[in-house]
Design a protein around this motif. Structure first.
Motif, PDB file in Angstrom:
ATOM      1  N   ASP A   9       0.861  -1.178   0.000  1.00  0.00           N
ATOM      2  CA  ASP A   9       0.000   0.000   0.000  1.00  0.00           C
ATOM      3  C   ASP A   9       0.901   1.233   0.000  1.00  0.00           C
ATOM      4  OD1 ASP A   9      -1.762   2.065   0.374  1.00  0.00           O
ATOM      5  OD2 ASP A   9      -2.870   1.118   2.009  1.00  0.00           O
ATOM      6  N   THR A  34       0.278   4.235  -0.453  1.00  0.00           N
ATOM      7  CA  THR A  34      -0.255   5.458   0.155  1.00  0.00           C
ATOM      8  C   THR A  34       0.174   5.602   1.615  1.00  0.00           C
ATOM      9  OG1 THR A  34      -2.351   4.467   0.909  1.00  0.00           O
ATOM     10  CG2 THR A  34      -2.276   5.319  -1.346  1.00  0.00           C
ATOM     11  N   ASN A  57     -10.112  12.256   3.924  1.00  0.00           N
ATOM     12  CA  ASN A  57     -10.968  11.621   2.922  1.00  0.00           C
ATOM     13  C   ASN A  57     -12.026  12.587   2.403  1.00  0.00           C
ATOM     14  OD1 ASN A  57     -10.316   9.059   2.100  1.00  0.00           O
ATOM     15  ND2 ASN A  57     -11.201   8.061   3.875  1.00  0.00           N
ATOM     16  N   LEU A  93      -7.708  -2.542  -1.500  1.00  0.00           N
ATOM     17  CA  LEU A  93      -7.632  -1.121  -1.806  1.00  0.00           C
ATOM     18  C   LEU A  93      -6.651  -0.456  -0.846  1.00  0.00           C
ATOM     19  CD1 LEU A  93     -11.401  -0.156  -2.280  1.00  0.00           C
ATOM     20  CD2 LEU A  93      -9.741  -0.755  -4.049  1.00  0.00           C
ATOM     21  N   SER A  94      -6.122   0.692  -1.236  1.00  0.00           N
ATOM     22  CA  SER A  94      -5.247   1.446  -0.342  1.00  0.00           C
ATOM     23  C   SER A  94      -6.023   1.822   0.921  1.00  0.00           C
ATOM     24  CB  SER A  94      -4.734   2.708  -1.041  1.00  0.00           C
ATOM     25  OG  SER A  94      -5.813   3.556  -1.394  1.00  0.00           O
ATOM     26  N   ASP A  99      -6.598   4.587   2.571  1.00  0.00           N
ATOM     27  CA  ASP A  99      -7.526   5.722   2.519  1.00  0.00           C
ATOM     28  C   ASP A  99      -8.809   5.365   1.773  1.00  0.00           C
ATOM     29  OD1 ASP A  99      -6.104   5.498   0.145  1.00  0.00           O
ATOM     30  OD2 ASP A  99      -5.984   7.654  -0.210  1.00  0.00           O
ATOM     31  N   LYS A 100      -8.679   4.584   0.695  1.00  0.00           N
ATOM     32  CA  LYS A 100      -9.869   4.180  -0.061  1.00  0.00           C
ATOM     33  C   LYS A 100     -10.698   3.164   0.725  1.00  0.00           C
ATOM     34  CE  LYS A 100      -7.987   5.155  -4.638  1.00  0.00           C
ATOM     35  NZ  LYS A 100      -7.535   4.574  -5.935  1.00  0.00           N
ATOM     36  N   LEU A 109     -12.850   5.039   3.083  1.00  0.00           N
ATOM     37  CA  LEU A 109     -13.974   5.636   2.365  1.00  0.00           C
ATOM     38  C   LEU A 109     -15.068   4.609   2.102  1.00  0.00           C
ATOM     39  CD1 LEU A 109     -15.151   8.142   1.025  1.00  0.00           C
ATOM     40  CD2 LEU A 109     -13.965   7.505  -1.081  1.00  0.00           C
ATOM     41  N   GLU A 110     -14.689   3.366   1.776  1.00  0.00           N
ATOM     42  CA  GLU A 110     -15.678   2.306   1.568  1.00  0.00           C
ATOM     43  C   GLU A 110     -16.407   1.963   2.867  1.00  0.00           C
ATOM     44  OE1 GLU A 110     -16.791   1.201  -1.173  1.00  0.00           O
ATOM     45  OE2 GLU A 110     -15.312   2.172  -2.467  1.00  0.00           O
ATOM     46  N   ASN A 151     -19.023   4.518   3.253  1.00  0.00           N
ATOM     47  CA  ASN A 151     -20.088   4.369   2.263  1.00  0.00           C
ATOM     48  C   ASN A 151     -20.946   3.127   2.495  1.00  0.00           C
ATOM     49  OD1 ASN A 151     -19.571   6.678   0.779  1.00  0.00           O
ATOM     50  ND2 ASN A 151     -18.081   5.680  -0.544  1.00  0.00           N
TER      51      ASN A 151
END
Length: 433
Positions: free
Chosen positions: A52, A54, A240, A315-316, A318-319, A322-323, A326
């Motif tokens: 990762d 990021t 984010n 996913l990284s 940070d992503k 975010l998921e 969401n």
């Protein structure tokens, strides 16, 4: 400000991905606020299961990072059997899913590489660090495992340099971890694992555990153990973009899901709900972010949940956060046996930071249940509580459908990475006094 140096010996460091890297990355980020300057010792050429890039952005500026080469046998193991790459992420096939190659590989891993396949880095590291610590006048070290070979580096340094102070940080237990019983150990190998673990417990000045139960178990085995859990970093959420409100009732699992933590009763409950409730079937989505065992995915894709699956893969960081934001509900699983009561998956704290409701699976009276009850953040189930699982999901679905599913507003500040680092600094203060 004059900061006291602390050497942190860790296998995982960015660009390594996954939860293992984040504990000491975050401690290193906030330690300077409390008067300590971390120095990182990590392999130059590690074989990480996940990357990762990021997370490199979170490495403190001007931090000193010392690297030496490591030799690992994983490339040889993967030539024997491609599924051996799971070992690097703490995964492997179990039960009827085991081929003879898997069985052989697990036996070799457990009996030939004690405590793990990074053991070949121990002696070169001890030789290098003995000189480095003297030359740089560093008298406090931290070892973070797994891999528990890191603790053998600390044990040997403590024996050679009795005046150094040593903190052994166990992100997961050693012989009490659930998959230990699946390593096909001989009596001699089991004895060696337990002897080395005991020496670490009795020699380290402090042993850190990431759960209340683990700390208690470590103390029973001779360790001067204290619990400092994992946590969440408020800056991660601030960095984010604003999350989108989903048009689906989304149950998300973030992270690695292996066969030993597969919540089969949850899948059965969801299949029944999809079959009997057409509105739920229309609204429902099951989302995976991370590495999910191929056998688990295959079974789900052959079930009535097939058209409700969204598998985003790794996913990284940070992503992934975010998921989480969401999602409607967040899923967490643990090993079903009682010896796993003390395991607190690191993701729970980032789950808490989102305010979303959490559905958790594992043994009764688990530390996870204690945290969920304290923060009013969700519910913890045993693996066989099928009717109760269905009731919980339907209750949350109805609230969501009518716009009444509120987010948790309880106090979670004790789990912030900065506050947890303050707790760590108080231990360092004790060692320095």
């Amino acid at each position: 400000m004059n900061r006291k140096k602390v050497l942190i010996i860790t296998y995982y460091w960015p660009p390594a991905g996954g939860p293992g890297v984040q504990r000491w990355l975050k401690f290193a980020k906030y330690l300077p606020d409390f008067g300590y300057q971390p120095v990182i010792y990590t392999p130059e050429n590690p074989s990480y299961p996940l990357l990762d890039e990021t997370l490199v952005n979170d490495v403190p500026e001007n931090i000193e990072i010392v690297k030496t080469k490591i030799w690992e046998p994983y490339q040889l193991a993967e030539k024997l059997n491609k599924s051996n790459k799971k070992f690097k992420a703490g995964q492997f096939d179990v039960g009827t899913n085991q081929s003879w190659k898997s069985k052989l590989s697990i036996w070799v891993r457990g009996n030939f590489f004690i405590p793990d396949a990074r053991v070949f880095w121990v002696n070169p590291s001890v030789k290098f660090l003995e000189k480095y610590l003297k030359e740089n006048q560093i008298d406090t070290i931290v070892t973070s495992g797994p891999p528990h070979s890191m603790h053998l580096i600390g044990l040997n340094l403590k024996n050679k340099l009795p005046n150094i102070k040593w903190i052994a940080d166990f992100r997961d237990p050693w012989t009490e971890i659930s998959y230990y019983q699946h390593l096909k150990l001989t009596k001699g190998s089991d004895k060696k694992h337990r002897l080395l673990e005991s020496q670490v417990f009795k020699t380290a000045d402090f042993t850190l555990a990431t759960s209340y139960t683990d700390a208690e178990n470590f103390r029973k085995n001779g360790a001067n153990a204290i619990c400092i859990t994992n946590g969440f970093d408020e800056q991660d959420a601030k960095n984010n973009p604003i999350a989108n409100s989903s048009t689906y009732f989304t149950l998300s699992y973030i992270g690695v899901l292996e066969q030993l933590r597969n919540p089969e009763y949850l899948w059965k409950s969801l299949q029944n709900l999809v079959a009997v409730n057409s509105q739920f079937a229309k609204d429902f989505k099951l989302k995976f972010v991370g590495r999910v065992d191929d056998k688990i995915l295959q079974n789900l894709e052959n079930s009535s949940l097939k058209n409700h699956l969204q598998n985003l893969g790794y996913l990284s960081h940070d992503k992934a956060i975010l998921e989480m934001e969401n999602s409607t509900l967040l899923l967490m699983t643990n090993f079903p046996n009682d010896s796993s009561k003390g395991i607190i998956p690191g993701k729970i704290f980032e789950y808490l930071a989102t305010g979303k409701q959490i559905i958790s699976f594992g043994p009764d009276e688990a530390d996870v249940a204690t945290i969920l009850n304290k923060t009013d953040a969700g519910h913890h189930f045993g693996y066989s509580d099928e009717s109760k699982i269905t009731e919980f999901i339907l209750e949350k679905y109805q609230l969501w459908k009518h716009g009444k599913l509120s987010e948790r507003k309880g106090n979670i500040e004790e789990f912030s990475r900065r506050n947890l680092t303050k707790n760590l600094s108080e231990i360092l203060d004790q060692l320095a006094s």
